[in-house]
Design a protein around this motif. Structure first.
Motif: not given
Lengths: 229, 229
Positions: A199, A201-203, A206, B186, B192, B195, B199, B221
């Motif tokens: 997560i 890495a995903l954040l 983003l 996005d 990705n 991930i 989750i 964000l």
């Protein structure tokens, strides 16, 4: 209880942020670093933020480990194995290791929005192989960004806590909930650390794409599920 | 534009929930199923929920694919490869496949709180290997639970959208944001999707542990990052 929390890698932004938050909350905190001088400097800065009564000192990592009941690892993945091997003789009996390490591909020159595959499943599971028996490993804090921790005000992020040791997990959830805004959730066994690490890495992706400092909130659970709220 | 959205696996709770939400939003929806009769029954139930003017029909999966500009896969992982092979000759040129499939270990008798390792990295990347060239694959909706979609009121969950096709990703973000409460983000490239899929396993574990219907929100964000808000 007069426990001591050591934050190893506490001179880096993530560790500094966590150490500050806990110092503000009245915990006894040791900033650990390879360089004891840098550790002491960081401790001094935390005192400036947390107030003169804050219980913060700085020590070299091994000394910090020997002084602590609860250790938090906020280190780059490339130093993870070496540090845990170095610490092995230093652990107090019954210590808890909280691993916030994320195996970002950046550790080997890749992207911070990708993770490496760790044979054990996750950095935290790798840690579990490297600590002496009797030391509990808990995965947590991977998803709370340094910028948010070092900013003023409440942290808009939940902390999911994974461990095979139910008591240690509970202790860490209570510690997480001392950070204003944080809600702590029991995320199950340590094997789920792999998801928490990814997560992050995903954040990071983003954050890069949208120029923000992202975190996560888990919705839809009953209030009793969230420690501290 | 008078596009048609086919939800394959639309008689299952997840697909039914998504199809209902889009029918309520005024989209033209085809419920796809192996059994055309069950598909038609589900379409009838959606009309009861969405109103007599709702544009919903039910068809066998291949027919639904041939009729649709945008396909959403909400199927168990064990049927993923077979369905995509079956659909291959049916795709419209320029179609978009939205894959919400999660490779839960439950597919092979394991736990729904664990995922299988998919060689390509994720179910969505497996889909990308199996569609004809010219069909874009987008990963989305894995983290929005069926119970939340089928309940009344807004959905307290963000939808992270991953694709290697920027236009298709944008289309799907706009579609996600038609569900009240959903904010679409996005999430970068299709890789990705791994991930997002994991989750879901974490959320299922939280649901079991805490008896809830969990979802996720991404915090921190800038408002412009979130479609539909």
């Amino acid at each position: 209880m007069s426990r001591t929390i050591a934050v190893l890698g506490g001179t880096g932004p993530e560790g500094f942020g966590l150490a500050s938050r806990w110092a503000i909350a009245g915990e006894t905190v040791v900033v650990g670093s390879r360089d004891p001088k840098r550790a002491q400097e960081a401790a001094g800065k935390i005192k400036q933020r947390a107030g003169a009564n804050a219980k913060v000192t700085g020590m070299e990592n091994s000394a910090a480990c020997a002084a602590a009941d609860l250790l938090v690892l906020t280190i780059p993945f490339e130093g993870h194995v070496a540090l845990l091997k170095q610490l092995k003789p230093e652990f107090r009996a019954g210590a808890i290791v909280v691993d916030a390490t994320v195996p970002l591909a950046a550790s080997v020159g890749g992207r911070a929005s990708r993770t490496l595959g760790v044979w054990q499943g996750s950095a935290a599971q790798q840690a579990a192989e490297l600590v002496p028996s009797g030391v509990a490993v808990v995965a947590a804090f991977q998803n709370v960004g340094a910028e948010i921790l070092n900013a003023e005000g409440p942290v808009d992020c939940d902390v999911i806590v994974c461990s095979d040791d139910a008591e240690a997990s509970k202790t860490v959830r209570a510690l997480a909930a001392k950070i204003p805004g944080v809600r702590a959730l029991d995320g199950g066994k340590l094997e789920n650390a792999r998801i928490l690490e990814q997560i992050t890495a995903l954040l990071i992706g983003l954050n890069i794409r949208h120029k923000g400092h992202s975190g996560i909130r888990i919705t839809g659970l009953p209030p009793a599920a969230y420690s501290g709220h």
